[in-house]
Design an enzyme around this catalytic site. Structure first.
Site, PDB file in Angstrom:
ATOM      1  N   ARG A 161       0.849  -1.189   0.000  1.00 46.50           N
ATOM      2  CA  ARG A 161       0.000   0.000   0.000  1.00 46.50           C
ATOM      3  C   ARG A 161       0.884   1.238   0.000  1.00 46.50           C
ATOM      4  O   ARG A 161       2.095   1.140   0.145  1.00 46.50           O
ATOM      5  CB  ARG A 161      -0.964   0.000   1.188  1.00 46.50           C
ATOM      6  CG  ARG A 161      -0.300   0.071   2.536  1.00 46.50           C
ATOM      7  CD  ARG A 161      -1.327   0.149   3.674  1.00 46.50           C
ATOM      8  NE  ARG A 161      -0.662   0.136   4.962  1.00 46.50           N
ATOM      9  CZ  ARG A 161      -1.295   0.138   6.135  1.00 46.50           C
ATOM     10  NH1 ARG A 161      -2.608   0.151   6.186  1.00 46.50           N
ATOM     11  NH2 ARG A 161      -0.621   0.132   7.265  1.00 46.50           N
TER      12      ARG A 161
ATOM     13  N   ASN B  56      -4.959   7.940   4.096  1.00 43.22           N
ATOM     14  CA  ASN B  56      -4.758   7.221   5.362  1.00 43.22           C
ATOM     15  C   ASN B  56      -3.290   7.321   5.753  1.00 43.22           C
ATOM     16  O   ASN B  56      -2.411   7.017   4.947  1.00 43.22           O
ATOM     17  CB  ASN B  56      -5.131   5.740   5.227  1.00 43.22           C
ATOM     18  CG  ASN B  56      -5.138   5.035   6.583  1.00 43.22           C
ATOM     19  OD1 ASN B  56      -5.916   5.402   7.451  1.00 43.22           O
ATOM     20  ND2 ASN B  56      -4.268   4.055   6.755  1.00 43.22           N
ATOM     21  N   GLU B  57      -3.062   7.797   6.943  1.00 46.03           N
ATOM     22  CA  GLU B  57      -1.700   7.857   7.484  1.00 46.03           C
ATOM     23  C   GLU B  57      -0.679   8.261   6.423  1.00 46.03           C
ATOM     24  O   GLU B  57       0.226   7.485   6.081  1.00 46.03           O
ATOM     25  CB  GLU B  57      -1.313   6.522   8.116  1.00 46.03           C
ATOM     26  CG  GLU B  57      -2.089   6.226   9.373  1.00 46.03           C
ATOM     27  CD  GLU B  57      -1.541   5.050  10.163  1.00 46.03           C
ATOM     28  OE1 GLU B  57      -0.790   4.246   9.596  1.00 46.03           O
ATOM     29  OE2 GLU B  57      -1.889   4.937  11.347  1.00 46.03           O
TER      30      GLU B  57
ATOM     31  N   GLU C 250      -7.684   5.462  15.501  1.00 47.34           N
ATOM     32  CA  GLU C 250      -7.310   4.044  15.460  1.00 47.34           C
ATOM     33  C   GLU C 250      -6.514   3.700  16.700  1.00 47.34           C
ATOM     34  O   GLU C 250      -5.627   4.454  17.112  1.00 47.34           O
ATOM     35  CB  GLU C 250      -6.372   3.753  14.280  1.00 47.34           C
ATOM     36  CG  GLU C 250      -6.991   3.645  12.931  1.00 47.34           C
ATOM     37  CD  GLU C 250      -5.943   3.240  11.888  1.00 47.34           C
ATOM     38  OE1 GLU C 250      -4.957   2.566  12.226  1.00 47.34           O
ATOM     39  OE2 GLU C 250      -6.119   3.626  10.729  1.00 47.34           O
TER      40      GLU C 250
ATOM     41  N   GLU D  16      -2.570  -8.236   7.285  1.00 42.27           N
ATOM     42  CA  GLU D  16      -2.830  -7.918   8.695  1.00 42.27           C
ATOM     43  C   GLU D  16      -3.860  -8.849   9.331  1.00 42.27           C
ATOM     44  O   GLU D  16      -4.578  -8.444  10.247  1.00 42.27           O
ATOM     45  CB  GLU D  16      -3.259  -6.457   8.815  1.00 42.27           C
ATOM     46  CG  GLU D  16      -2.133  -5.522   8.425  1.00 42.27           C
ATOM     47  CD  GLU D  16      -2.419  -4.066   8.717  1.00 42.27           C
ATOM     48  OE1 GLU D  16      -1.505  -3.377   9.192  1.00 42.27           O
ATOM     49  OE2 GLU D  16      -3.547  -3.623   8.444  1.00 42.27           O
ATOM     50  N   LYS D  17      -3.914 -10.078   8.846  1.00 35.88           N
ATOM     51  CA  LYS D  17      -4.975 -10.960   9.326  1.00 35.88           C
ATOM     52  C   LYS D  17      -4.801 -11.359  10.795  1.00 35.88           C
ATOM     53  O   LYS D  17      -5.752 -11.753  11.442  1.00 35.88           O
ATOM     54  CB  LYS D  17      -5.129 -12.199   8.449  1.00 35.88           C
ATOM     55  CG  LYS D  17      -3.890 -13.025   8.234  1.00 35.88           C
ATOM     56  CD  LYS D  17      -4.213 -14.169   7.270  1.00 35.88           C
ATOM     57  CE  LYS D  17      -2.961 -14.876   6.796  1.00 35.88           C
ATOM     58  NZ  LYS D  17      -2.071 -14.005   5.997  1.00 35.88           N
ATOM     59  N   PHE D  18      -3.575 -11.221  11.329  1.00 36.15           N
ATOM     60  CA  PHE D  18      -3.391 -11.566  12.740  1.00 36.15           C
ATOM     61  C   PHE D  18      -3.419 -10.347  13.656  1.00 36.15           C
ATOM     62  O   PHE D  18      -3.026 -10.418  14.818  1.00 36.15           O
ATOM     63  CB  PHE D  18      -2.114 -12.385  12.929  1.00 36.15           C
ATOM     64  CG  PHE D  18      -2.219 -13.736  12.275  1.00 36.15           C
ATOM     65  CD1 PHE D  18      -3.217 -14.635  12.670  1.00 36.15           C
ATOM     66  CD2 PHE D  18      -1.392 -14.092  11.219  1.00 36.15           C
ATOM     67  CE1 PHE D  18      -3.346 -15.867  12.049  1.00 36.15           C
ATOM     68  CE2 PHE D  18      -1.526 -15.322  10.590  1.00 36.15           C
ATOM     69  CZ  PHE D  18      -2.506 -16.209  11.007  1.00 36.15           C
ATOM     70  N   HIS D  19      -3.886  -9.232  13.120  1.00 41.21           N
ATOM     71  CA  HIS D  19      -4.070  -8.039  13.946  1.00 41.21           C
ATOM     72  C   HIS D  19      -5.385  -8.178  14.700  1.00 41.21           C
ATOM     73  O   HIS D  19      -6.376  -8.627  14.135  1.00 41.21           O
ATOM     74  CB  HIS D  19      -4.115  -6.806  13.034  1.00 41.21           C
ATOM     75  CG  HIS D  19      -3.876  -5.517  13.743  1.00 41.21           C
ATOM     76  ND1 HIS D  19      -4.788  -4.963  14.608  1.00 41.21           N
ATOM     77  CD2 HIS D  19      -2.827  -4.670  13.701  1.00 41.21           C
ATOM     78  CE1 HIS D  19      -4.303  -3.819  15.070  1.00 41.21           C
ATOM     79  NE2 HIS D  19      -3.118  -3.615  14.538  1.00 41.21           N
TER      80      HIS D  19
HETATM   81  C1  GAL Z   1      -2.367   1.731  10.883  1.00 46.69           C
HETATM   82  C2  GAL Z   1      -3.159   1.770   9.585  1.00 46.69           C
HETATM   83  C3  GAL Z   1      -4.225   0.693   9.537  1.00 46.69           C
HETATM   84  C4  GAL Z   1      -3.654  -0.612   9.986  1.00 46.69           C
HETATM   85  C5  GAL Z   1      -3.130  -0.434  11.384  1.00 46.69           C
HETATM   86  C6  GAL Z   1      -2.620  -1.698  12.005  1.00 46.69           C
HETATM   87  O1  GAL Z   1      -1.102   2.227  10.709  1.00 46.69           O
HETATM   88  O2  GAL Z   1      -3.754   3.018   9.395  1.00 46.69           O
HETATM   89  O3  GAL Z   1      -4.704   0.598   8.216  1.00 46.69           O
HETATM   90  O4  GAL Z   1      -2.635  -0.996   9.129  1.00 46.69           O
HETATM   91  O5  GAL Z   1      -2.078   0.487  11.367  1.00 46.69           O
HETATM   92  O6  GAL Z   1      -2.057  -1.456  13.278  1.00 46.69           O
END
Ligand code: GAL
Length: 650
Positions: free
Chosen positions: A108, A146-147, A304, A352-355
Site C-alpha cells: 500500500r 490514510n496515514e 485508530e 494484517e490478518k493476525f491483527h
Molecule cells: C495503521 C493503519 C491501519 C492498519 C493499522 C494496524 O497504521 O492506518 O490501516 O494498518 O495500522 O495497526
C-alpha cells in the site's frame, strides 16, 4: 460532528465480507455501543475497478445499513492504496527510493506524493464520493487518504525532483539565495543552474545537510498537498462536513504535523502503544497531549488503536484484561472525543490478518468483544466530557525541523529526539503535571513553565519568542545543544548557543560528548552521561558542576535571571532521578501545580471539563484521591475544581 458524546467505533472494511456478514456486523455494532465507523479506507479498487468506472452498489447498501442503525460514518476517500490499474497505466506514479529503486504495487501507499497523475486520480475519486454521499444522512466526517507518509515519506524520482525545484524557487527565489542557504561553497557544491538541483539521492558520503533538511520539509509539504487536493474538492462539494486525515502518534518525524494542523477540521490520531513496554502509557500520554495541542486545545479523535495485539512487532502480545479500557480512558482524559479501533472485524486474508479487531476470527463470544462492549457502555456515560478542554500550564517545545536536522550525520554526539523528549516529558508526567506540546514559535505567554529539549535548530522568530517569554516573567528549562543553528542548519555566529547566549547568561566553549558507558558525577549528587558542555557563565548562577570526568570542576547546570523570568540550563544529560529533581524544582519555582499532589507511583490524574480522571497504570491496587483503584483500573470523578470551559468540537 456534534460534541454531544464520546464517539466509539472502528475502521469498517465490509468489502472484505459478503453482505450477510454486514447485517451481523451492524447488529454487533449496536450491541457494542458503536456510534461511528470509518468506511472504505482501502476501497479504491472496489469502487473504481477500472479507470473512470465506478461501482458504488455495495457502498450504497452499507451506508444505508449504517444510517438506518443510527451509526455515523467517517467516509474515507480510499486513496492510500491505488488500484493495480493506476500503476499499470501510469508506472511513473510509483515511488522511487533514495537508491533509485522504483517500488512495486502489491502493498500500500505505492505512490509518489508529487505525482500529478496520482493527485488528480485521487481528487477525482474524492469528487465522485462527495457527489454521491455528500447528502447522505449517515455522513459525519471525511477521512482523506490514510496515514500519509506511514510507509513512503519521500520519493526521489524525476517528477519529485522537478517539484522540489519549484518548492525551492518559492522558498528562496533565486539560485544565489539557495546557494547561500545550502552553504554550497563547502565541498564545491555551488549550483549554477536549476537543473543541477536534485533530491538528496544516494551519494559517496555525507550529503549537504541543508539540502537534506529542505528535502524533508519539501516532502512533508508534498504529502500535505495530496491531502489538500482532496480536501479542496470535498470542501467545495460539502462545505458543512468536517474533513481530516489520521496522523500517527509515533517516534518518527514523518511529516511536520504542526504545519498540517490548520488544515484539519478535527485532529485525528492513530495510536498503537506497545503492550510489552512498561512505559508505553507515558509515551501515549505525550502523543495525546501533542494531538490536543495541534488542534489548539480542541478535542481530537483517537481514530485508530488496537483492541489487543498488533501484528508487526513480534512477538505481538495481546493487551492484558483491562488494558484496552485503561488506555482508552487515558485518551478521553487527555482530550479525545472518540475511541476507535483498527479494525471492526479481523480479516481472513491479507497482510494484517493476525491483527486484533473488535470481532475476532472466532466471532464475538470472547474477552475482547466483551471488554469492548463494556467500554462502549462506559463511554456512553461520559457525554458531558465531550467537547471540553484539558487545562495545562506547562508547555514542552517540539519541532520537526529540529528533529530532522538534529538526527543528521556528523553532529558532535548521537542525540535522538525521542529519547530527549521522553527524558523531559517523563518527569513532568511523574509529577502529575499536564503538558501542552507546542512548536517553538507558539505563543507561550499563558504558560508558567516552558520546557525545551535540545532545540539545536531554531528560527529567529522562535529565538525571539522564547527570549520575550522569559523576559516577561516566564520560566524556562532548556537542555544542551540548543540554539546552535539557524533555519538553514548554519551555525549561528558569535559563539554557542548563538540564539540563547544572553537569555541563558552563558557561552558554550566546546561540546564534550561522553563515550558509551562514560558517566560523570555532579556536585550536589546525581550523575550524568552522553554529553557535557564546556560552558562559561556570563551572568548565570552555577547550580551544579562536574565532580569528575573530562570537565571536572566546570559548571554543568546553571540558572539565569533574565528580565522578570528565570532560565535553567542543563549542559549535560542528568540521570533520571536528577532530572526528576530538577524538573520538580523548576515546577516549584514557576508555581506550576500538579493535577493532584502525592499520588502513588504510576497513577495518572487528568482534569478534563467537569471530570477528574484517575488512571492506575500499575499492577497493584492503590488508593488515590479517596478512591480505591484496582490494578489497571480507572475512576472518573466529578471534579470539584472544574473550570474547563465547554467547547464545540468539529
Ligand atoms: C495503521 C493503519 C491501519 C492498519 C493499522 C494496524 O497504521 O492506518 O490501516 O494498518 O495500522 O495497526
Amino acid at each position: 460532528m456534534k460534541p454531544d458524546r464520546i464517539h466509539f467505533g472502528a475502521d469498517y472494511n465490509p468489502e472484505q465480507w459478503p453482505p450477510e456478514v454486514w447485517r451481523e456486523d451492524v447488529r454487533l455494532m449496536r450491541e457494542a455501543g458503536v456510534t461511528i465507523v470509518t468506511l472504505g479506507i482501502f476501497s479504491w479498487a472496489s469502487v473504481e475497478p477500472e479507470p473512470g468506472r465506478h461501482d458504488f452498489s455495495w457502498l450504497d447498501e452499507v451506508m444505508d445499513l449504517l444510517g438506518d442503525a443510527g451509526i455515523a460514518v467517517s467516509l474515507a476517500t480510499g486513496t492510500a492504496s491505488p488500484p493495480a490499474w493506476l500503476s499499470r497505466l501510469h508506472p511513473q506514479t510509483l515511488p522511487v527510493t533514495r537508491e533509485g529503486v522504483r517500488l512495486s504495487p502489491g502493498s500500500r501507499q505505492h505512490y509518489c506524493p508529487s505525482s500529478p497523475v496520482y493527485r488528480q486520480a485521487a481528487a477525482g475519486l474524492a469528487a465522485e464520493l462527495g457527489k454521491r454521499y455528500g447528502g447522505h444522512p449517515a455522513l459525519a466526517l471525511w477521512h482523506v487518504g490514510n496515514e500519509y507518509g506511514c510507509h513512503v515519506q519521500e520519493c526521489y524520482c524525476d517528477v519529485s525532483a522537478e517539484d522540489f525545484r519549484a518548492w525551492l524557487r518559492e522558498r528562496y527565489g533565486d539560485l544565489d539565495t539557495l546557494n547561500a542557504a545550502w552553504s554550497t561553497t563547502f565541498w564545491s557544491q555551488r549550483l549554477g543552474d536549476w537543473a543541477e538541483v536534485l533530491p538528496p539521492r544516494a551519494a559517496p558520503t555525507l550529503r549537504n545537510p541543508a539540502q537534506e533538511l529542505d528535502y524533508r520539509r519539501f516532502s512533508s509539504d508534498a504529502l500535505l498537498a495530496c491531502y489538500r487536493a482532496e480536501r479542496e474538492v470535498l470542501r467545495e462539494l460539502t462545505p458543512d462536513v468536517p474533513i481530516t486525515t489520521n496522523i500517527m502518534g509515533m517516534w518518527e518525524p514523518v511529516a511536520d504535523y504542526a504545519s498540517w494542523a490548520p488544515d484539519f477540521d478535527v485532529v485525528a490520531l492513530d495510536l498503537y502503544p506497545e503492550p510489552k513496554d512498561p512505559r508505553a502509557h507515558i509515551d501515549a500520554a505525550f502523543f495525546h497531549d501533542q494531538m490536543r495541542s495541534l488542534g489548539g486545545g480542541r478535542p481530537y479523535l483517537m481514530m485508530e488503536t488496537a483492541t489487543s495485539a498488533i501484528s508487526y512487532r513480534p512477538p505481538n502480545r495481546p493487551k492484558r484484561p483491562g488494558l484496552n479500557r485503561l488506555w482508552s480512558h487515558q485518551a478521553v482524559a487527555r482530550g479525545a472525543d472518540a475511541v476507535m479501533y483498527f479494525q471492526w472485524r479481523a480479516s481472513r486474508g491479507g497482510a494484517e490478518k493476525f491483527h486484533s479487531a473488535v470481532v475476532s476470527h472466532g466471532g464475538a463470544d470472547n474477552r475482547i468483544f466483551r471488554e469492548v462492549r463494556a467500554l462502549g457502555a462506559e463511554l456512553a456515560g461520559l457525554a458531558r466530557v465531550a467537547g471540553t478542554r484539558v487545562p495545562a500550564d506547562v508547555a514542552l517545545v517540539h519541532d520537526y525541523a529540529n528533529w530532522w536536522s538534529l538526527e543528521l550525520d556528523a553532529r558532535p554526539g548521537e542525540l535522538r529526539i525521542p529519547e530527549r523528549v521522553r527524558a523531559h516529558y517523563t518527569p513532568l508526567w511523574q509529577e502529575n503535571v499536564t503538558v501542552d506540546v507546542v512548536p517553538p514559535e507558539a505563543d507561550l505567554s499563558g504558560y508558567k513553565l516552558v520546557v525545551v529539549p535540545n532545540l539545536y535548530l531554531c528560527t529567529d522568530a522562535a529565538a525571539a519568542g522564547l527570549r520575550r517569554y522569559v523576559e516577561g516573567g516566564g520560566h524556562l528549562l532548556m537542555s544542551f545543544f540548543s540554539g546552535i543553528a539557524d533555519a538553514c542548519d548554519r551555525v549561528r555566529p558569535g559563539g554557542h548557543p548563538g540564539a540563547f547566549r544572553d537569555l541563558l547568561g552563558l557561552r558554550v566553549e566546546e561540546f564534550w560528548p561522553l563515550g558509551e558507558g562514560e558517566r560523570v558525577t555532579l556536585t550536589g549528587g546525581g550523575g550524568a552521561d552522553l554529553w557535557a558542555d564546556h560552558l562559561v557563565p556570563e551572568g548565570a548562577e552555577v547550580l551544579a558542576r562536574y565532580a569528575d570526568g573530562p570537565l571536572e570542576g566546570e559548571p554543568a547546570i546553571t540558572r539565569h535571571a533574565f528580565g522578570a523570568g528565570l532560565a535553567t540550563y542543563l549542559g549535560t544529560r542528568p540521570d533520571e532521578a536528577t532530572m526528576r529533581a530538577l524538573t520538580r524544582e523548576a515546577l516549584r519555582l514557576a508555581g506550576a501545580e500538579p493535577v493532584l499532589a502525592g499520588l502513588p507511583d504510576q497513577v495518572e490524574a487528568v482534569r478534563r471539563g467537569p471530570r477528574l480522571f484517575l488512571l492506575n497504570h500499575s499492577d497493584r491496587p492503590v488508593r488515590a484521591a479517596g478512591v480505591e483503584l484496582g490494578p489497571l483500573d480507572v475512576a472518573v470523578l466529578e471534579d470539584s475544581r472544574a473550570g474547563g470551559a465547554t467547547e464545540g468540537g468539529a
